[in-house]
Motif scaffolding. Structure first.
Motif, PDB file in Angstrom:
ATOM      1  N   THR A   1      38.521  39.052 -23.715  1.00 52.59           N
ATOM      2  CA  THR A   1      38.709  38.062 -24.705  1.00 52.59           C
ATOM      3  C   THR A   1      38.802  36.881 -23.901  1.00 52.59           C
ATOM      4  O   THR A   1      38.171  35.993 -24.457  1.00 52.59           O
ATOM      5  CB  THR A   1      39.931  38.830 -25.325  1.00 52.59           C
ATOM      6  OG1 THR A   1      39.786  39.744 -25.901  1.00 52.59           O
ATOM      7  CG2 THR A   1      40.322  37.515 -26.344  1.00 52.59           C
ATOM      8  N   SER A   2      39.665  36.845 -22.864  1.00 54.63           N
ATOM      9  CA  SER A   2      39.553  35.510 -22.071  1.00 54.63           C
ATOM     10  C   SER A   2      38.423  34.894 -21.564  1.00 54.63           C
ATOM     11  O   SER A   2      38.158  34.097 -21.707  1.00 54.63           O
ATOM     12  CB  SER A   2      40.835  35.744 -20.947  1.00 54.63           C
ATOM     13  OG  SER A   2      41.152  34.609 -20.506  1.00 54.63           O
TER      14      SER A   2
ATOM     15  N   LEU B   1      36.099  33.701 -24.233  1.00 57.22           N
ATOM     16  CA  LEU B   1      36.597  32.607 -25.043  1.00 57.22           C
ATOM     17  C   LEU B   1      36.198  31.197 -24.090  1.00 57.22           C
ATOM     18  O   LEU B   1      35.954  30.307 -24.628  1.00 57.22           O
ATOM     19  CB  LEU B   1      38.145  32.649 -25.262  1.00 57.22           C
ATOM     20  CG  LEU B   1      38.612  33.320 -26.494  1.00 57.22           C
ATOM     21  CD1 LEU B   1      40.182  33.409 -26.326  1.00 57.22           C
ATOM     22  CD2 LEU B   1      37.991  32.877 -27.628  1.00 57.22           C
ATOM     23  N   THR B   2      36.347  31.623 -22.864  1.00 60.18           N
ATOM     24  CA  THR B   2      36.125  30.105 -21.985  1.00 60.18           C
ATOM     25  C   THR B   2      34.479  30.156 -21.810  1.00 60.18           C
ATOM     26  O   THR B   2      33.979  29.085 -21.954  1.00 60.18           O
ATOM     27  CB  THR B   2      36.606  30.640 -20.590  1.00 60.18           C
ATOM     28  OG1 THR B   2      36.328  31.806 -19.994  1.00 60.18           O
ATOM     29  CG2 THR B   2      38.188  30.389 -20.621  1.00 60.18           C
TER      30      THR B   2
ATOM     31  N   MET C   1      36.973  27.184 -23.778  1.00 65.78           N
ATOM     32  CA  MET C   1      38.373  27.180 -24.032  1.00 65.78           C
ATOM     33  C   MET C   1      39.095  26.847 -22.507  1.00 65.78           C
ATOM     34  O   MET C   1      38.730  27.272 -21.530  1.00 65.78           O
ATOM     35  CB  MET C   1      38.837  28.191 -24.450  1.00 65.78           C
ATOM     36  CG  MET C   1      40.428  28.266 -25.255  1.00 65.78           C
ATOM     37  SD  MET C   1      40.875  29.707 -26.061  1.00 65.78           S
ATOM     38  CE  MET C   1      40.339  29.456 -27.475  1.00 65.78           C
TER      39      MET C   1
ATOM     40  N   VAL D   1      41.529  27.470 -19.565  1.00 65.36           N
ATOM     41  CA  VAL D   1      41.765  29.011 -19.069  1.00 65.36           C
ATOM     42  C   VAL D   1      43.182  29.409 -19.569  1.00 65.36           C
ATOM     43  O   VAL D   1      43.125  30.455 -19.925  1.00 65.36           O
ATOM     44  CB  VAL D   1      41.299  29.105 -17.816  1.00 65.36           C
ATOM     45  CG1 VAL D   1      41.817  30.479 -17.398  1.00 65.36           C
ATOM     46  CG2 VAL D   1      39.799  29.213 -17.424  1.00 65.36           C
TER      47      VAL D   1
ATOM     48  N   SER E   1      43.254  30.634 -23.045  1.00 71.36           N
ATOM     49  CA  SER E   1      42.370  31.742 -23.320  1.00 71.36           C
ATOM     50  C   SER E   1      43.190  33.015 -22.832  1.00 71.36           C
ATOM     51  O   SER E   1      42.908  34.043 -23.347  1.00 71.36           O
ATOM     52  CB  SER E   1      41.047  31.635 -22.683  1.00 71.36           C
ATOM     53  OG  SER E   1      41.054  31.748 -21.122  1.00 71.36           O
TER      54      SER E   1
ATOM     55  N   LEU F   1      45.612  34.181 -25.413  1.00 73.09           N
ATOM     56  CA  LEU F   1      44.981  34.668 -26.627  1.00 73.09           C
ATOM     57  C   LEU F   1      44.395  36.067 -26.109  1.00 73.09           C
ATOM     58  O   LEU F   1      44.301  37.209 -26.858  1.00 73.09           O
ATOM     59  CB  LEU F   1      43.809  33.889 -26.894  1.00 73.09           C
ATOM     60  CG  LEU F   1      44.200  32.510 -27.660  1.00 73.09           C
ATOM     61  CD1 LEU F   1      42.930  31.697 -27.998  1.00 73.09           C
ATOM     62  CD2 LEU F   1      45.029  32.790 -28.994  1.00 73.09           C
ATOM     63  N   GLY F   2      44.147  36.162 -25.007  1.00 73.75           N
ATOM     64  CA  GLY F   2      43.500  37.470 -24.296  1.00 73.75           C
ATOM     65  C   GLY F   2      44.743  38.498 -24.340  1.00 73.75           C
ATOM     66  O   GLY F   2      44.476  39.821 -24.876  1.00 73.75           O
TER      67      GLY F   2
ATOM     68  N   ALA G   1      43.516  39.362 -18.106  1.00 76.39           N
ATOM     69  CA  ALA G   1      42.926  37.878 -17.917  1.00 76.39           C
ATOM     70  C   ALA G   1      43.217  37.213 -16.496  1.00 76.39           C
ATOM     71  O   ALA G   1      42.328  36.570 -16.063  1.00 76.39           O
ATOM     72  CB  ALA G   1      43.835  37.078 -18.875  1.00 76.39           C
TER      73      ALA G   1
ATOM     74  N   HIS H   1      39.559  36.046 -14.343  1.00 83.19           N
ATOM     75  CA  HIS H   1      39.341  34.520 -13.920  1.00 83.19           C
ATOM     76  C   HIS H   1      39.537  34.257 -12.350  1.00 83.19           C
ATOM     77  O   HIS H   1      39.190  33.197 -11.900  1.00 83.19           O
ATOM     78  CB  HIS H   1      40.312  33.473 -14.441  1.00 83.19           C
ATOM     79  CG  HIS H   1      39.901  33.603 -16.293  1.00 83.19           C
ATOM     80  ND1 HIS H   1      38.887  33.084 -16.717  1.00 83.19           N
ATOM     81  CD2 HIS H   1      40.636  33.939 -17.204  1.00 83.19           C
ATOM     82  CE1 HIS H   1      38.673  33.064 -17.783  1.00 83.19           C
ATOM     83  NE2 HIS H   1      39.900  33.796 -18.231  1.00 83.19           N
TER      84      HIS H   1
END
Ligand SMILES: Nc1ncnc2c1ncn2[C@@H]1O[C@H](COP(=O)(O)OP(=O)(O)O)[C@@H](O)[C@H]1O
Ligand SMILES: [Mg+2]
Lengths: 256, 328
Positions: free
Chosen positions: B65-66, B69-70, B75, B77, B80, B83-84, B223, B227
């Motif tokens: 999800t994260s 979204l980015t 979005m 980070v 995101s 939200l993740g 998440a 990243h």
């Protein structure tokens, strides 16, 4: 006349082919100690399980005040003021005596994530501990606060089970064989405590096989046999009821 | 007073730690920090007595999800990541409807099956999940430039500090939850759900709450991972990782908050420092299996029981009277 606190109407509980409770009807008046007796296997525990929501009745109705509670789940019934104990000491054996009773305060101090992360938790906890202490004090368990419930002597475990139920602040308590595992002295003390609960306005419905305790304690008694209602009345009436004498002398040795 | 000194020492040690390690060890350290959150969140769910086999896939939900979204919406980070985490919690909430009709062994199997379904969806749908190859070139944490301060999060040490702060905050929340009346209710549901329910506890609701919370924090760890490593695919969150999580929890012990952390650190050190340097990498699952069985046989209460015994012995030696006072 006021309506009874609890009405059992044509309660039937079947397990496969076996009818454990068969069209049982009786009323429990407000503020009394009501005994449910009958030979072993008569269906007393099953009746308790159906009333408290542990089982869903096959048919019939259960009315608390003026609301049907038949088929509700156990926690929903508890929220309506009816709390039960279990026949065998059912406790949180791995938790301390205090923690056990704290679970009983769950409804008064409902936990949430927000409470857990804010100061509300400390506030609730001290309130809940005070309430728990009251219940422990009532049953003479304040000396065991930090003991693990599983390590208590048997008689004390029964008392703890009742302390947990009392901490729920119920209107009516269902006690399944509360005197098992208690010596005569403990039984006597527990009987006095139950009378005190009645004086405080609580209604008690209890299953017990200690006939002496039942006769001395109860205002009304319902006697069942093979899942059916056999007789009901005052201890005097029950003691002299021919069907009851028959049920006890005829075969069934364990009288409950 | 003594407490705050201990805390200061811990913070200093955590801050100094990456500077004592090589570059590749620093990279492992970041993953270790993330895995600690993963296994501690797993323990929250075990508090209510249910052991799931879907936890790392739920972590993956947070990661995917994260990342998406980015990648797709550009979005920022940290947003995101939040939200993740929420998405992971939400998926767990949906899964709770079929799963909490089951208990014990059936729950275990059900959680495994639903996790495999999610993994199949990732594999099957190239758009948006990237199929078997997964997602690549996932944005990292954006640099911070405030005047003379310049922080580049591709640097493992910098990402390590970021992860430590996030994970510490999450652990604090998890700790507070466990020590609260809410945590007590989770324990009650585990030990005797009948009595809990008779006391007015909506057992199903609290089981679900523990599952959703644990999943939300697993989403944070996912998440954080995505990243950092910049590329994920369905196999990043496969059964092997789930077995590792179980091993960390079992070897460390789940009776205490720190047990799973001990297990995770000890096995990561064993794994990365000892095995990798010695070239046993291929045999990793085998060795993990042996370690798990050995710990069940010889250390059934986990590493945490050693710590407890050590503390008790230490207290007995230094202040026999003081130790006795506590247990009347
Ligand atoms: N869950 C159950 N499944 C099948 N039979 C049951 C179950 N619970 C109780 N029974 C049966 O119902 C009858 C009544 O049992 P019970 O209510 O425990 O009696 P009591 O408490 O009066 O001694 C017994 O014959 C018992 O075997
Ligand atoms: Mg019985």
């Amino acid at each position: 006349m006021t309506t009874p606190l609890l009405q059992i109407r044509d309660l039937t509980m079947r397990f496969g082919g076996l009818t454990a409770v068969d069209k049982l009807s009786f009323n429990v008046e407000r503020g009394v100690i009501h005994g449910l007796i009958g030979p072993n296997g008569a269906g007393k525990t099953t009746t308790f399980n159906a009333i408290s929501g542990f089982y869903k009745p096959t048919s019939g109705d259960i009315i608390l005040r003026d609301e049907s509670i038949a088929g509700l789940q156990m926690h929903e019934v508890a929220h309506r003021g009816l709390v039960r104990t279990f026949q065998h000491s059912t406790l949180f054996a791995e938790m301390t005596v205090m923690e056990n009773v704290l679970v009983g305060t769950h409804m008064e101090f409902p936990p949430s994530i927000w409470n857990a992360l804010s100061r509300q938790d400390a506030h609730d906890r001290s309130g809940a501990e005070a309430k728990a202490m009251e219940a422990l004090d009532f049953f003479g368990l304040t000396g065991f606060v930090d003991t693990l419930a599983g390590e208590l002597p048997h008689g004390h475990q029964r008392a703890l089970g009742m302390a947990v139920a009392l901490a729920c602040r119920p209107d009516i308590m269902l006690l399944d064989e509360p005197f098992t595992g208690m010596n005569p002295e403990e039984t006597k003390r527990m009987m006095t405590l139950m009378q005190k609960l009645r004086e405080a306005g609580l209604t008690l419905l209890l299953v017990e096989h200690d006939m002496h305790a039942i006769m001395g304690l109860c205002d009304n008694i319902t006697c069942m046999s093979f899942g059916k209602l056999l007789a009901e009345g005052s201890p005097q009436e029950i003691r002299n009821h021919p069907d009851v004498i028959e049920a006890y002398l005829g075969g069934a040795r364990h009288v409950a | 007073m003594r407490k705050s000194i201990i805390w200061l020492v811990c913070v200093a040690a955590l801050a100094a730690l990456p500077h004592l390690l090589s570059f590749s060890q620093q990279e492992i350290l970041v993953v270790l920090v993330i895995n600690i959150l993963l296994v501690v969140s797993y323990r929250l769910m075990t508090l209510t007595g249910e052991w799931s086999l879907g936890h790392v896939v739920i972590m993956g939900v947070g990661a995917y999800t994260s990342a998406l979204l980015t990648k797709n919406l550009g979005m920022y980070v940290p947003v995101s990541m939040i939200l993740g985490s929420l998405m992971a919690a939400f998926v767990a909430f949906l899964l709770s409807f079929p799963l909490f009709r089951m208990k014990g062994f059936y729950f275990l199997i059900g959680s495994f099956a639903s996790a495999e379904i999610i993994r199949l969806l990732w594999k099957r749908f190239r758009d948006p999940f990237g199929g078997p190859k997964g997602l690549k070139l996932i944005d990292g944490l954006p640099d911070i430039n405030i005047g003379p301060i310049h922080i580049d999060f591709f640097e493992p040490t910098h990402y390590y500090y970021f992860a430590v702060i996030v994970v510490a905050a999450c652990l604090w929340i998890l700790w507070r939850i466990e020590r609260s009346l809410l945590g007590l209710t989770f324990h009650a549901v585990h030990w005797q759900d009948k009595l809990a329910q008779a006391s007015g506890v909506d057992v199903r609701r609290f089981r679900t709450l523990a599952f959703v919370l644990a999943s939300g924090f697993a989403g944070v760890s996912g998440a954080l991972l995505t990243h950092y490593i910049g590329t994920i695919n369905p196999n990043t969150f496969d059964v092997e990782l789930m077995v590792f999580v179980l091993t960390w929890a079992i070897v460390g012990g789940t009776a205490t908050f720190y047990g799973p952390i001990l297990g995770c650190v000890a096995l990561t050190v064993l794994n990365e420092i000892v095995l990798r340097e010695m070239g046993f990498e291929q045999a990793r699952p085998l060795i993990y299996g042996v370690v798990m069985i050995a710990s069940i046989l010889f250390l059934p209460n986990g590493l945490e029981s050693l710590v407890k015994r050590g503390v008790a012995a230490w207290q007995g030696r230094t202040g026999g009277a003081g130790a006795k006072e506590k247990t009347p």
